[in-house]
Design a protein around this motif. Structure first.
Motif, PDB file in Angstrom:
ATOM      1  N   THR A  57     -36.253-106.295  68.856  1.00 23.77           N
ATOM      2  CA  THR A  57     -35.812-105.021  69.416  1.00 23.77           C
ATOM      3  C   THR A  57     -34.620-105.239  70.326  1.00 23.77           C
ATOM      4  OG1 THR A  57     -38.065-104.126  69.354  1.00 23.77           O
ATOM      5  CG2 THR A  57     -36.486-103.027  70.808  1.00 23.77           C
ATOM      6  N   GLY A  67     -32.482-100.072  71.893  1.00 25.93           N
ATOM      7  CA  GLY A  67     -33.831 -99.759  71.443  1.00 25.93           C
ATOM      8  C   GLY A  67     -33.995 -99.826  69.938  1.00 25.93           C
ATOM      9  N   ALA A  68     -32.943-100.219  69.224  1.00 27.34           N
ATOM     10  CA  ALA A  68     -32.965-100.219  67.764  1.00 27.34           C
ATOM     11  C   ALA A  68     -33.610-101.490  67.223  1.00 27.34           C
ATOM     12  CB  ALA A  68     -31.543-100.106  67.218  1.00 27.34           C
ATOM     13  N   PRO A  69     -34.250-101.386  66.056  1.00 32.79           N
ATOM     14  CA  PRO A  69     -34.756-102.601  65.408  1.00 32.79           C
ATOM     15  C   PRO A  69     -33.601-103.418  64.840  1.00 32.79           C
ATOM     16  CG  PRO A  69     -35.053-100.704  63.976  1.00 32.79           C
ATOM     17  CD  PRO A  69     -34.520-100.170  65.269  1.00 32.79           C
ATOM     18  N   TYR A  85     -41.858-103.225  69.317  1.00 34.34           N
ATOM     19  CA  TYR A  85     -41.487-101.985  69.990  1.00 34.34           C
ATOM     20  C   TYR A  85     -40.639-101.084  69.099  1.00 34.34           C
ATOM     21  CZ  TYR A  85     -43.158-104.251  74.221  1.00 34.34           C
ATOM     22  OH  TYR A  85     -43.938-104.881  75.149  1.00 34.34           O
ATOM     23  N   SER A  86     -39.938-101.644  68.134  1.00 33.32           N
ATOM     24  CA  SER A  86     -39.076-100.832  67.263  1.00 33.32           C
ATOM     25  C   SER A  86     -39.521-100.858  65.808  1.00 33.32           C
ATOM     26  CB  SER A  86     -37.629-101.321  67.361  1.00 33.32           C
ATOM     27  OG  SER A  86     -37.529-102.693  67.035  1.00 33.32           O
ATOM     28  N   GLY A  87     -40.518-101.649  65.491  1.00 32.32           N
ATOM     29  CA  GLY A  87     -41.056-101.723  64.137  1.00 32.32           C
ATOM     30  C   GLY A  87     -42.247-102.651  64.151  1.00 32.32           C
ATOM     31  N   VAL A 132     -44.401 -96.017  65.933  1.00 36.10           N
ATOM     32  CA  VAL A 132     -43.260 -96.462  65.127  1.00 36.10           C
ATOM     33  C   VAL A 132     -43.705 -96.779  63.706  1.00 36.10           C
ATOM     34  CG1 VAL A 132     -41.520 -98.267  64.861  1.00 36.10           C
ATOM     35  CG2 VAL A 132     -41.987 -97.326  67.116  1.00 36.10           C
ATOM     36  N   CYS A 137     -46.245 -98.793  69.754  1.00 32.77           N
ATOM     37  CA  CYS A 137     -46.017 -99.625  68.574  1.00 32.77           C
ATOM     38  C   CYS A 137     -46.590 -98.987  67.319  1.00 32.77           C
ATOM     39  CB  CYS A 137     -46.622-101.012  68.790  1.00 32.77           C
ATOM     40  SG  CYS A 137     -45.774-101.990  70.066  1.00 32.77           S
ATOM     41  N   TYR A 155     -32.771-109.299  73.454  1.00 27.28           N
ATOM     42  CA  TYR A 155     -33.822-108.802  72.566  1.00 27.28           C
ATOM     43  C   TYR A 155     -35.197-108.973  73.184  1.00 27.28           C
ATOM     44  CZ  TYR A 155     -30.098-109.001  69.084  1.00 27.28           C
ATOM     45  OH  TYR A 155     -28.924-108.828  68.407  1.00 27.28           O
TER      46      TYR A 155
END
Length: 312
Positions: free
Chosen positions: A157, A162-164, A202-204, A251, A248, A197
């Motif tokens: 993340t 905040g992007a994967p 958190y993002s996937g 997402v 989590c 990171y």
């Protein structure tokens, strides 16, 4: 469930959640799937699931299914050995009375309080991580570059956006694996290429989209976290843990709801094994406890295999 040859023809892919020490449940489930003859064209993992994904792919390249299973066992044996050197050591009496729960341990209580008062950047400005030597010993990048190896993806993340972010194949380094398992209240963010990171969950949890091109027939998801917990969390640690779990899972559920028609999802349910475990058990690396989770994972995967077989 299909046999080995049928699974290969269908193009099965694998998604692995993390869960810290609870990742031993994921290990057990994957071990059972491999024992049953499943093969995977691609695998994506975060946190402990990313460690397992690397071990599985490397072992498979070296010696097929038996190599993959042996490599995963070596990984978790190493985690148990590293845990034996932890500052949080319980007496035999504590183990007998409290089982997998660490919260009664004085050292654990001190560490938990310290983490609430100070950030990891204050406590650990150099970013020391006890997992680094373990991963340096495990990772063999040349195996990940072997032609015909299952495609491997590790999710992290980006702290600022905040992007994967997905690392794959030869891009996967020890720092990438540490970033994928970087819990922000415990470790400073891991910097790679000038970006910071955190844990990929958190993002996937884990990201599914890298596995969908080309479109597979089967998506196997091994959950390493409970979807539901009974009762209302009371302590700060319990509240923070449940908030993290909800975030989590949200997402992941968003991605699951958008899966294309015709794709068969085979998911291993972690709730019976993990939902009633205390939060502190995520940091319990006692070998007997890890083996309990391993066996629970194998049993859960067996139920998934039986259910899928009944629908085939």
């Amino acid at each position: 469930m299909r046999s080995e040859s049928a699974t290969e023809a269908a193009g099965a892919v694998l998604a692995l959640q993390g869960g810290s020490a609870h990742g031993a449940f994921t290990w057990g489930a994957l071990d059972r799937f491999l024992e049953a003859g499943l093969r995977f064209d691609a695998v994506c993992g975060v946190s402990a699931g990313a460690f397992l994904a690397v071990a599985m792919v490397q072992g498979f390249v070296e010696n097929g299914t038996s190599g993959a299973r042996a490599a995963m066992r070596r990984l978790w044996d190493s985690i148990g050995a590293a845990g034996a050197m932890s500052l949080v050591q319980r007496s035999p009496l504590e183990r007998f009375i409290y089982g997998s729960d660490l919260s009664s341990n004085v050292m654990w209580a001190g560490l938990e309080t310290t983490m609430r008062l100070f950030s990891p950047h204050q406590l650990n400005p150099l970013g020391h991580n006890p997992l680094r030597p373990l991963l340096e010993d495990m990772l063999r990048p040349q195996l990940l570059r072997t032609p015909g190896a299952p495609r491997l993806y590790v999710g992290v993340t980006d702290v600022e956006t905040g992007a994967p972010v997905i690392f794959s194949g030869a891009e996967i380094t020890v720092d990438v694996l540490l970033a994928s398992a970087c819990l922000p209240l415990i470790f400073p963010a891991v910097e790679i290429g000038g970006r910071a990171y955190w844990d990929g969950a958190y993002s996937g949890n884990p990201p599914l989209w890298p596995l969908l091109t080309p479109m597979p027939r089967d998506l196997v998801l091994i959950r390493g976290q409970p979807e539901r917990r009974r009762g209302v969390p009371r302590t700060p640690a319990e509240i923070m843990n449940r908030l993290n779990e909800i975030a989590c899972h949200t997402v992941l559920e968003t991605e699951l709801s958008a899966l294309p028609a015709g794709l068969r999802l085979l998911a291993v349910d972690a709730d019976p094994a993990l939902a009633d475990l205390p939060i502190s058990s995520k940091f319990n690396t006692d070998a007997p406890f890890l083996m309990e989770l391993f066996q629970a994972g194998r049993q859960a995967a067996g139920r998934t295999l039986a259910s899928a077989g009944s629908r085939t």
